[in-house]
Design a protein around this motif. Structure first.
Motif, PDB file in Angstrom:
ATOM      1  N   ARG A 126      -5.619  -3.559  -7.066  1.00 25.37           N
ATOM      2  CA  ARG A 126      -6.793  -3.141  -7.710  1.00 25.37           C
ATOM      3  C   ARG A 126      -7.528  -1.975  -6.817  1.00 25.37           C
ATOM      4  O   ARG A 126      -8.011  -1.043  -7.600  1.00 25.37           O
ATOM      5  N   ALA A 127      -7.585  -2.379  -5.571  1.00 23.98           N
ATOM      6  CA  ALA A 127      -8.388  -1.280  -4.612  1.00 23.98           C
ATOM      7  C   ALA A 127      -7.527   0.031  -4.572  1.00 23.98           C
ATOM      8  O   ALA A 127      -8.231   1.102  -4.553  1.00 23.98           O
ATOM      9  N   ILE A 128      -6.241   0.237  -4.395  1.00 23.52           N
ATOM     10  CA  ILE A 128      -5.675   1.121  -4.483  1.00 23.52           C
ATOM     11  C   ILE A 128      -5.550   1.951  -6.061  1.00 23.52           C
ATOM     12  O   ILE A 128      -5.557   3.229  -5.855  1.00 23.52           O
ATOM     13  N   VAL A 129      -5.337   1.437  -6.975  1.00 25.46           N
ATOM     14  CA  VAL A 129      -5.163   1.821  -8.113  1.00 25.46           C
ATOM     15  C   VAL A 129      -6.553   2.411  -8.855  1.00 25.46           C
ATOM     16  O   VAL A 129      -6.508   3.430  -9.599  1.00 25.46           O
ATOM     17  N   GLY A 130      -7.386   1.644  -8.788  1.00 24.46           N
ATOM     18  CA  GLY A 130      -8.841   2.015  -9.289  1.00 24.46           C
ATOM     19  C   GLY A 130      -8.655   1.614 -10.752  1.00 24.46           C
ATOM     20  O   GLY A 130      -8.178   1.201 -11.179  1.00 24.46           O
ATOM     21  N   ASP A 131      -9.170   2.950 -11.467  1.00 23.78           N
ATOM     22  CA  ASP A 131      -8.863   3.066 -12.820  1.00 23.78           C
ATOM     23  C   ASP A 131      -7.934   4.077 -13.283  1.00 23.78           C
ATOM     24  O   ASP A 131      -8.092   4.726 -14.608  1.00 23.78           O
ATOM     25  N   ASP A 132      -7.008   4.138 -12.781  1.00 22.53           N
ATOM     26  CA  ASP A 132      -5.725   4.989 -12.945  1.00 22.53           C
ATOM     27  C   ASP A 132      -5.110   4.242 -14.221  1.00 22.53           C
ATOM     28  O   ASP A 132      -4.475   3.270 -14.234  1.00 22.53           O
ATOM     29  N   PRO A 133      -5.138   5.448 -15.409  1.00 24.33           N
ATOM     30  CA  PRO A 133      -4.706   4.932 -16.497  1.00 24.33           C
ATOM     31  C   PRO A 133      -2.892   4.524 -16.606  1.00 24.33           C
ATOM     32  O   PRO A 133      -2.654   3.981 -17.613  1.00 24.33           O
ATOM     33  N   ARG A 134      -2.376   5.039 -15.728  1.00 24.69           N
ATOM     34  CA  ARG A 134      -1.023   4.972 -15.706  1.00 24.69           C
ATOM     35  C   ARG A 134      -0.366   3.689 -15.390  1.00 24.69           C
ATOM     36  O   ARG A 134       0.777   3.283 -15.466  1.00 24.69           O
ATOM     37  N   GLY A 154       0.730  -1.187   0.028  1.00 18.61           N
ATOM     38  CA  GLY A 154      -0.162  -0.115  -0.057  1.00 18.61           C
ATOM     39  C   GLY A 154       0.695   1.336  -0.025  1.00 18.61           C
ATOM     40  O   GLY A 154       0.687   2.022  -0.892  1.00 18.61           O
ATOM     41  N   PRO A 155       1.522   1.521   0.972  1.00 17.46           N
ATOM     42  CA  PRO A 155       2.630   2.773   0.937  1.00 17.46           C
ATOM     43  C   PRO A 155       3.229   2.903  -0.308  1.00 17.46           C
ATOM     44  O   PRO A 155       3.634   4.127  -0.623  1.00 17.46           O
ATOM     45  N   CYS A 156       3.676   1.881  -0.622  1.00 14.23           N
ATOM     46  CA  CYS A 156       4.624   1.867  -1.734  1.00 14.23           C
ATOM     47  C   CYS A 156       4.141   2.261  -3.033  1.00 14.23           C
ATOM     48  O   CYS A 156       4.313   3.147  -3.755  1.00 14.23           O
TER      49      CYS A 156
END
Length: 375
Positions: free
Chosen positions: A87-95, A54-56
């Motif tokens: 997936r929970a942290i990133v969501g739909d971030d296109p990067r 998570g922090p990373c």
């Protein structure tokens, strides 16, 4: 007395070398004045990292001054729900791209194969690859600083050592030896200039490489079965005509390598045999370290017990010079020096024991890491 003076002089020379490395030759990347204009791919291999990714990952998403940044995450057979956390942290971030890794084929160890999959599946437009481990937390300008230093130093590979976070007594005894060893025994300037592969060091926690030079050297495929894939990658880059550099990234990144004593013990045990190579070489190096850094305080006691005050003073000077080397290293790399440096002789004893354990377990084919055998 002559031998004791020679011992003290030997420690003095090594501590002097530590000071020169730390104050003159150690690179210290800083946030660039502008943006990084080339595309960069940050590569994050994960295996059972649900508790600390998570922090990373949040720190990677918060990187600044790198508009062409792409993040590629590879799940390497995790069984603890690591992909779900990502997936929970990133969501739909296109990067961010999340990949599912394949099991390592014969001849490969897990970490090199995960890194190779990441490197070969990253955006082909990326000219710089930045490998980051899950236990590393970057500051917002860390990637930009590392890429800028890579280019300004005109090297193929830049190993940026993060600040090692210590929390337990075992951490404080063992972990500072990482930076102390290369600052004390590795001539940094000569390492950058020399084409000799043997004169190389690197840490895989935070590693920036020129992609073209990485592929020219064979990348992680060239170090497929190597336990110390980071150091071997640096040597491979040199063999291919590239240059490498070390940098202190203690102001850019933190790293808590092991959560407890068992992880620390097993982590060092799996790789120390590969650091020294032949057991005879390991025995010589460990014996020399014990003589230079552990013997002096024992000799102080022995000399005082026999009433030899001059000998006790020389031995005490040797001990304090060794402590001074640890102090210089800690101050140069953002580490803690008080009162940890005073226990430097004990740290060297721990290193010797871990080295012995590493060879013992390897001989019996009992080395493993993250559920996989280490051959």
């Amino acid at each position: 007395m002559t031998a004791l003076i020679a011992l003290a002089l030997g420690v003095a020379v090594l501590t002097g070398h530590t000071l020169v490395n730390a104050t003159r030759w150690l690179r210290r990347p800083a946030a660039p004045p502008g943006e990084v204009t080339e595309p960069v791919a940050v590569l994050l291999p994960l295996r059972d990292e649900a508790e600390r990714v998570g922090p990373c990952l949040r720190a990677l998403l918060d990187q600044r001054a790198v508009p062409g940044l792409r993040i590629v995450v590879l799940d390497d057979g995790s069984t603890d729900g690591t992909p779900d956390v990502v997936r929970a942290i990133v969501g739909d971030d296109p990067r961010v791209t999340l990949l599912t890794g394949a099991a390592p084929p014969p001849g490969w160890l897990g970490k090199p194969y995960a890194c190779w999959q990441l490197a070969t599946r990253a955006d082909p437009a990326a000219t710089v690859l930045v490998f980051v481990d899950a236990d590393v937390v970057l500051t917002p300008y860390a990637v930009a600083a590392a890429v800028t230093e890579l280019r300004s130093a005109d090297v193929t590979l830049l190993s940026a050592y993060p600040r090692i976070v210590v929390a337990t007594a075992a951490d404080r005894l063992v972990q500072p030896l990482l930076q102390w060893l290369w600052l004390t025994f590795l001539p940094l300037r000569a390492m950058e200039r020399s084409p000799r592969p043997s004169l190389a060091a690197a840490g895989g926690q935070f590693l920036a490489v020129d992609r073209a030079g990485y592929l020219r050297a064979g990348g992680h495929a060239a170090v497929a079965g190597r336990v110390l894939e980071d150091i071997e990658l640096a040597r491979t880059v040199k063999r291919a005509g590239g240059r490498i550099a070390l940098a202190d990234a203690s102001r850019l990144a933190d790293c808590r390598m092991y959560a407890d004593w068992r992880q620390l013990r097993d982590g060092y045990s799996k790789s120390l045999w590969a650091t020294f190579g032949h057991p005879g070489a390991a025995a010589v190096v460990v014996a020399l370290l014990l003589l230079l850094y552990t013997a002096p305080p024992l000799l102080v006691v022995a000399a005082l017990s026999t009433g030899s005050v001059p000998a006790a003073l020389v031995a005490a000077a040797a001990y304090l010079l060794g402590v001074a080397g640890r102090v210089v290293t800690a101050r140069a790399t953002g580490g803690r020096w008080w009162p940890d440096a005073l226990a430097h002789p004990v740290s060297v004893v721990f290193l010797g024991w871990l080295t012995l354990r590493s060879y013992h377990l390897r001989k019996r084919r009992r080395l493993s890491w993250r559920g996989r055998p280490v051959s």
